[in-house]
Motif scaffolding. Sequence first.
Motif, PDB file in Angstrom:
ATOM      1  N   ARG A 118      -5.258   5.349  -8.203  1.00 30.67           N
ATOM      2  CA  ARG A 118      -4.202   5.778  -8.869  1.00 30.67           C
ATOM      3  C   ARG A 118      -4.651   6.894  -9.982  1.00 30.67           C
ATOM      4  N   ARG A 131       2.705   6.322  -3.531  1.00 30.52           N
ATOM      5  CA  ARG A 131       1.937   4.932  -2.794  1.00 30.52           C
ATOM      6  C   ARG A 131       1.191   4.267  -3.851  1.00 30.52           C
ATOM      7  N   ALA A 132       0.574   4.996  -4.745  1.00 22.28           N
ATOM      8  CA  ALA A 132      -0.251   4.216  -5.899  1.00 22.28           C
ATOM      9  C   ALA A 132       0.842   3.511  -6.803  1.00 22.28           C
ATOM     10  N   LYS A 178       3.655  -3.866  -6.326  1.00 19.39           N
ATOM     11  CA  LYS A 178       3.578  -5.058  -5.510  1.00 19.39           C
ATOM     12  C   LYS A 178       2.473  -6.021  -6.240  1.00 19.39           C
ATOM     13  N   GLU A 179       1.450  -5.433  -6.935  1.00 20.96           N
ATOM     14  CA  GLU A 179       0.217  -6.262  -7.359  1.00 20.96           C
ATOM     15  C   GLU A 179       1.026  -6.848  -8.680  1.00 20.96           C
ATOM     16  N   ARG A 207      -8.598   0.356  -6.521  1.00 21.30           N
ATOM     17  CA  ARG A 207      -7.033   0.705  -6.465  1.00 21.30           C
ATOM     18  C   ARG A 207      -6.805   1.537  -7.754  1.00 21.30           C
ATOM     19  N   CYS A 212      -3.560 -12.434  -0.583  1.00 22.94           N
ATOM     20  CA  CYS A 212      -3.718 -11.354  -1.329  1.00 22.94           C
ATOM     21  C   CYS A 212      -4.937 -10.307  -1.195  1.00 22.94           C
ATOM     22  N   VAL A 223      -7.187  -6.450   0.808  1.00 22.80           N
ATOM     23  CA  VAL A 223      -7.948  -5.660  -0.262  1.00 22.80           C
ATOM     24  C   VAL A 223      -9.404  -5.654  -0.297  1.00 22.80           C
ATOM     25  N   GLU A 258       3.580   2.113  -5.952  1.00 26.74           N
ATOM     26  CA  GLU A 258       4.135   1.094  -5.199  1.00 26.74           C
ATOM     27  C   GLU A 258       3.141  -0.140  -5.030  1.00 26.74           C
ATOM     28  N   LEU A 259       1.902   0.253  -4.774  1.00 29.22           N
ATOM     29  CA  LEU A 259       0.825  -0.504  -4.621  1.00 29.22           C
ATOM     30  C   LEU A 259       0.734  -1.543  -6.092  1.00 29.22           C
ATOM     31  N   GLN A 260       0.710  -0.834  -6.905  1.00 30.40           N
ATOM     32  CA  GLN A 260       0.725  -0.993  -8.329  1.00 30.40           C
ATOM     33  C   GLN A 260       1.892  -2.182  -8.709  1.00 30.40           C
TER      34      GLN A 260
END
Length: 601
Positions: free
Chosen positions: A585, A422-423, A429-430, A581, A463, A467, A425-427
Motif C-alpha cells: 500500500r 487493489r491495495a 476486506k482485511e 501488505r 484468512c 497471506v 480493496e485488500l485493506q
Amino acid sequence: MTSVVSDTAEAVELCPAYNLYLKPIAKMTLSVALPHLKMPGKSISNWEVMERLKSMVQPDQFSSLRISKSTMDFIRFEGEVENRSVVKRILARLEGKSIKLSGFTDVLKVRAAENKVDFPTRHDWDSFFRDAKDMNETVPGERPDTVHLEGLPCKWFAQKDASPDRPSEAVLKGVFERFGKIRNADIPMLDLYREEMTGKNFNTFSFGGHLNFEGYVQYQDHTGFVKAMDSLRGMKLMFKGEDGKAVACNIKVTFDTSKHLSEASLKRRQQEREKLQELERQREEHKRKEKEEEEKRKEEEKKQREREEEEKERRREEKLRRREQKLKEREEKKSQKKMKKQQEEEQKKLHLKIATEERKLLLAQRNLQSIRLVAELLSRAKTLRQQQTEQKRAELMRLQQLEERRRLQEEELRRVESEKARALELQRKERELRERLLENLLKKRTNTQSHDSDRVLTDLQACDAPVNGEMKPASLVKTENQDSKPKMQEKMTSEERDRPQREKRSREVESDRRSRRSGGGQSRDRHARRSRCSRSRSARRRSRRSGSRTRRDRGRRERASPDRCRKYSHGQSMSSSRSSRSSSRSSSRGPRRHTDSRSRR
C-alpha cells in the motif's frame, strides 16, 4: 366657344359658298329665390336645383345651362336652347313655379325671363358719332360705316388651299358682302408689323382651343352698315360641314369707334409700316454688312495664312539651300583631309578594338562575379532551408518525445491507480474481517469460549492461508488467538484513530495526482522522476529494515521458550504478512504513505 348644333331649322344663310350661316341666339335667365336657412351647417345644392329645372322643362331640353351668379338669397342661371320657338314654352313652364327640395320645408320660387342681347342699337352709334368731337361724318372711317367683329374662327375664313390657321381678307369680304358693297376690310393678325406698331397680340384662342381672330369690315354707304348690324343682332355664326354636322360659335359685333379704317389711320399705319420695313431693311443691311465684313475678315485671314505659308516655304527653301551649301563645303573639306581621316580612322579602329576587348573582359568578370554571387546566395538559401528543415525535424522529434513521455506517464498513473485501488480493496476486506472477528470474540467470549475459539481458529486459517501461503496446527492457532486478542483490540483502536489521517492523505494524493495531470509536460516529468526516485529509496529502506527485523526476531525466538517461540513465530508471520501488505500500500501511495504505514506498524 363653339357648340354642336343638332337643329338647324332656324338657320339663315350668310354665305353658302363658304358654308356659313346665322343662327338666332335663344337664351333666358332663370332666378331661384333661396329660403333663409334656419339650421346651421345645412346648405342647398346648386346641382340639385339645376337638375330640378331641367326636369321641369321636359320634354324640351337646354342645350346649355350654367350658373351666372350665386348668393345667399338667390341663384341665377343662364340657359340656352336650340330654337327661339322653344323659349316661350320653357318660360311658361318655369315662370312663377316652385321647387320643393328634400330636407327643406320652404319652397323655392322660380322666375324666368328671356335674356336681352348685349348688342349696340342705332341710337348708340348715332349718339356716339354725333357727340364725338374728333369725328367727321363726311369722312369714311369716322362715321358709322365700319363693323368690328371679334371671335371669328380662323379655320372658317381660310382659303381651301392655304393654311387653316391664317384667315383671308378676300373670304371675309366675300362673306359680309351680302349686306352691301365693301370699301375696305382689314385683319390685323395678317399684318406682320401690326404687333410692333400697336404692341397688341392678335392671335387669340377660344375656350375650345381653336385660333380666333378679329376683323374690320367697312361698307361704302351707311345702308350696308345698318343692314349688317341689324342682321347680326341676336345671332351667332354657324358653320355647316360637308358631312352635315353643324357647329356654332358666339361672335362679338360692335361698331368701330377707333377710326381704324379711316384715311388718316391707314396712312399712319402705312407710314409706320414703311418705317418698320425701313428698319427691317436697315437691320438686313446691317446683317448683310456684318456678313460681308465677316467674309472679308475670313478672306483676309485666309490670305494671311497663305502669306504665312509662302513665307514658311521660302524659309524652308532658304534653309535647304544653306544646308546644300554646307554639304558642299563639307565635301570639299573631306576631300582635302581624306588621308588624315584615314589615319584617324585606323587609330580609332585600334582604340575601339582595345576598348571592345576591355569591355568584353569587364563583362566576363562581372558575369563571373554574378555567378559566384548567385551560387553563394543559393548555397546560403540551401543552408537556411536545411537549418529550417532540421529545426522542424527536431521540433517534430521533441513533440513526439513529449507525446511518448506523456503517454508513459499516463500509463504509469493508470498502473499506480490500479495498484492503489487493489491495495485499498485488500485493506477494506482485511478491516471488515477483523471487525467481524472482533465482534464475534466480544459477544461469545464468556459463554462459549471453546466453541468460539474453534470458529476463530477456522476463520484465521481461512484468512492466513492466502497471506502466508502455509497452514498451521489448530492448537497453535488457538493459543495465538487467545494471546493476540488484546493486541488486535489495540491495533483496531489505533487503526480507527489513524483513519481520518489516512483519508486526509488519500485526498492529498488525489489532488497531487490531478495537479500532475493538469500541469505542464516538464513539471510532470520532474514529478514522475522524483516519485520513482522516492519509491526506489523507500523500497531499499524497507528491504534493509525487514532484514534487520528478521535477524532480531530470529535471536529472540532462540532465547524464548518453545511455546513462546511458536507464538512469536506465528505473530511474526502475521506481522510480516501485514508488513508486506502495508508495504504494497505504501509503495502505491508514495514516500509519505510509506512513513505513515511504518509508524502505524
